[in-house]
Structure formats: structure tokens, C-alpha cells
Enzyme design. Structure first.
Site, PDB file in Angstrom:
ATOM      1  CE  LYS A 115      -4.391  -1.527   1.918  1.00 12.89           C
ATOM      2  NZ  LYS A 115      -5.307  -1.470   3.049  1.00 12.89           N
ATOM      3  CE  LYS A 207      -6.025  -8.385  -2.549  1.00 13.43           C
ATOM      4  NZ  LYS A 207      -5.692  -7.950  -1.193  1.00 13.43           N
ATOM      5  CE  LYS A 210     -13.654  -3.769   0.222  1.00  7.70           C
ATOM      6  NZ  LYS A 210     -13.129  -3.624   1.580  1.00  7.70           N
TER       7      LYS A 210
END
Ligand code: TYM
Length: 344
Positions: A115, A207, A210
Site C-alpha cells: 500500500k 487479486k 475494490k
């Protein structure tokens, strides 16, 4: 050894589109566990603000996740459904855990590295400490079982390390206060089944997430029948027919992903799915996949929409859940304060 009554805890971030990965990796399992366990399910809004959020959007996404829980079949009367920020003990215990966890442990978290990317100097302190808050979420209820997708495995290991270190560091005080040889259980991750890591429909090595820029990469819980069908028809595949054995999926990430999705949605094993569709081409398989996907997701999506039409009811569910969660969390925090030596 101290034994702990079994209790399930899990959380979902209110950060955008809930998708098939969240559903198969987590929410569907939350529903099943209600039959056998006392469950606490949380919309983790404190985690959401570790990265910037638009306040109005956050508020509606918190309600969306709540609606998804209920629409999928979670019973908020029998179990507890609430949002994290309404139970201040999560943040309070997280602080204690910030003082238990070691910098080195958090430095190893791959999700933080992913992230933060190259931007480590400029991300929030909260993003770095994210996993200690997660440990607090679980352990403030002294939960023993945590259903999650594969991507949360490392965070769960850290929660166990924190629980273990707290139990060791304060062993004498824990015993002196009548809690035996351990105050916190070591929570067990529940990561099983054919879809613990659902991949993007556009790239079987990434993956499903969202935050993927392409909406075609995921099936959202809010997608209608036509959108679900269109996304599956456009899903990336390869030119070979489906194999009849698992070995034949090696090196074919997109085929592997679609077979896993079919298995998780239908309740069949991967082997059964391959037996049935082995030798067939993707267009036939995709039609069957559309049918199972629509049958599972469309009722959840339409019930979510209906629930979102009554915001007052959703807020009442969260308030009631928070009230009940606080009773449990406050009990843990009182004991933790005594163990730490705080005056109260
Ligand atoms: P979050 O909000 O990213 O995801 C919610 C749940 O969905 C699972 N998941 C997936 N499973 C399979 N395939 C995928 N592609 C996929 N994408 C997401 C996640 O593993 C998760 O179970 N840190 C957590 C939220 C959290 C939490 C907790 C979870 C906060 N506190 C305490 C358990 C216990 C998260 O970001 O989940």
C-alpha cells in the site's frame, strides 16, 4: 492452559465496491458460522481512514457494508453487527498493542509495503499501525476464530504474536488477577475452501480488489444480472478447453480462478467442477458460471438495494450492535487496565 469460549470476529473495510472476493473469502463464511458460533461482525471505519476518504462517501459505504452483511444472511439480532468507531475500546486496546508490538514485526507486513509503495515517508502513521488495530478488534472480544481471505493471513499471525507477547510480558499480573496463564486467546484464522484468494477477471495473477481501476476486473455485490453476465463473458481466458484434472490448471491462472469461483458459488469441489466441464470450451463453462453467479449474487444485490432505502433502520442496527459490543469490549478493557497496573 486457560481455555477460551469459542467466539468469531471479523471485519470488512467500508472502502468502495464490495466484490465477489469479499463475498466468497469472507461474508459467505460469516453467514455459515452463525449456525455454530457466537459471532461479532464489524464495519471497520477506523481502518478505512488510514488512507484518505471522502466523509460523505464513507458514511454511505459504512451503510452499504452493513446492508451487504444483512442481505447475505447475517442475523444482527442473534449476532452482533456494528461499526468500529462506535466502540472506543478498539482504539484504546490498539494503543496498548502499539506498546506491545515491535517495530520489526510491523516492518515485515507485506500489505503495508504494497500500500505504501515507494511513498513510506508520506503515508499515515495509522497505515503502519493498521495491524495492531486489527489485533485489538479481534482481541477486545477475546475472539478465538477469524474468517478471512488469504490476504489477511499475515495480519492474523501478527495478532497471535501480539496476544502471545502480552500474555508473556504480563504473565505474573495476569495470574495475580485471576486469569490463569493467559488473558488473550491466540486467534485462529479460518481460511479454507476453493476461493480464499479470488483473482481479477482481467488478470489471473492479480487479486480481485475494490481499488482496481477496471470495473470489469471484479463482480460487485451490487451488479445486476446483465452486468454480471457481461463481465463473466468478457473475463480473460486462454484458448485451451478446460482440463478434467487439477494438474491441467497449472500455469493457467485465469482458468484456475474461474474454476475456483464456480466451485465456491455452487458448493461443489474443484474436482467435481473439472469432472463436469473437462474437455468443454470456455463459452459453455462461462454460461454455466453466469447462472450460478446470478443465482448467488443477484438476490444479495437486490436485497442490499432494498435495505439501503431505509437508512434509519440500518443505523439502528449499527447502534444496537455497538451497544451490545461495548458491554463485551468494556469488560476486556477493565481487565486489561488492571493487568497493566492502571488506576481506575
Ligand atoms: P477487506 O475489507 O480488504 O476485505 C474484507 C474481507 O474480504 C477478504 N478478501 C478476499 N478474499 C478472497 N479473495 C479476494 N480477492 C479478497 N479480497 C478481500 C479479506 O481477506 C477480508 O477477509 N484488514 C481487513 C479488515 C479487518 C479485519 C479485522 C478482518 C479489520 N479488522 C479483524 C478480520 C479481523 C481488510 O482490509 O479486509
Amino acid at each position: 492452559m486457560t481455555t477460551f469460549p469459542e467466539r468469531v470476529f471479523s471485519g470488512v473495510q467500508p472502502t468502495g465496491n464490495l466484490h465477489l472476493g469479499n463475498y466468497l473469502g469472507a461474508i459467505k463464511k460469516f453467514v455459515a458460522l452463525q449456525e455454530t458460533h457466537e459471532c461479532v461482525y464489524c464495519v471497520v471505519d477506523l481502518h478505512a481512514i488510514t488512507v484518505p476518504q471522502d466523509p460523505a462517501e464513507l458514511k454511505s459505504t459504512i451503510r452499504e457494508v452493513t446492508a451487504a452483511f444483512i442481505a447475505a444472511g447475517i442475523d444482527p439480532k442473534k449476532h452482533i453487527v456494528f461499526n468500529q468507531s462506535q466502540v472506543p475500546e478498539h482504539a484504546e486496546l490498539a494503543w496498548v498493542f502499539n506498546c506491545v508490538a515491535r517495530m520489526g514485526w510491523l516492518n515485515r507486513m507485506t500489505q503495508f509495503k504494497d500500500k505504501a509503495g515507494k511513498n513510506t515517508e508520506n503515508v499515515s502513521v495509522g497505515l503502519f499501525a493498521y495491524p495492531t488495530l486489527m489485533a485489538a478488534d479481534i482481541l477486545v472480544y477475546r475472539a478465538t476464530h477469524v474468517p478471512v481471505g488469504e490476504d489477511q493471513k499475515q495480519h492474523l499471525e501478527l495478532s497471535r504474536d501480539i496476544a502471545q507477547k502480552f500474555n508473556n510480558d504480563y504473565a505474573a499480573s495476569i495470574a495475580a488477577h485471576g486469569h490463569g496463564d493467559a488473558f488473550f486467546p491466540l486467534p485462529e484464522p479460518l481460511i479454507q475452501g476453493p476461493a480464499t484468494r479470488v483473482m481479477s477477471l482481467r488478470d489471473g495473477t492479480k487479486k480481485m480488489s475494490k481499488s482496481d481501476a477496471s470495473d470489469y476486473s471484479r463482480l460487485n455485490l451490487s451488479d445486476d444480472r446483465d452486468t454480471i453476465a457481461q463481465k463473466i463473458r468478457k473475463a480473460k481466458t486462454d484458448p485451451e478447453p478446460l482440463p478434467s484434472e487439477a494438474d491441467g490448471l497449472k500455469g493457467r491462472p485465469e482458468a484456475d480462478n474461474l474454476v475456483g469461483i464456480y466451485a465456491a458459488l455452487s458448493g461443489d469441489s474443484r474436482a467435481e467442477v473439472l469432472q463436469r466441464f473437462g474437455g468443454q470450451n470456455f463459452s459453455a463453462f462461462k454460461s454455466a458460471l453466469v447462472d450460478v453467479a446470478v443465482a448467488s449474487l443477484e438476490p444479495v444485490g437486490s436485497e442490499m438495494k432494498r435495505l439501503l432505502g431505509d437508512v434509519a433502520h440500518l443505523d439502528a442496527v449499527l447502534n444496537d450492535g455497538a451497544r451490545r459490543a461495548r458491554v463485551l469490549a468494556a469488560e476486556t478493557m477493565t481487565a486489561v487496565k488492571d493487568i497493566l497496573g492502571f488506576v481506575r
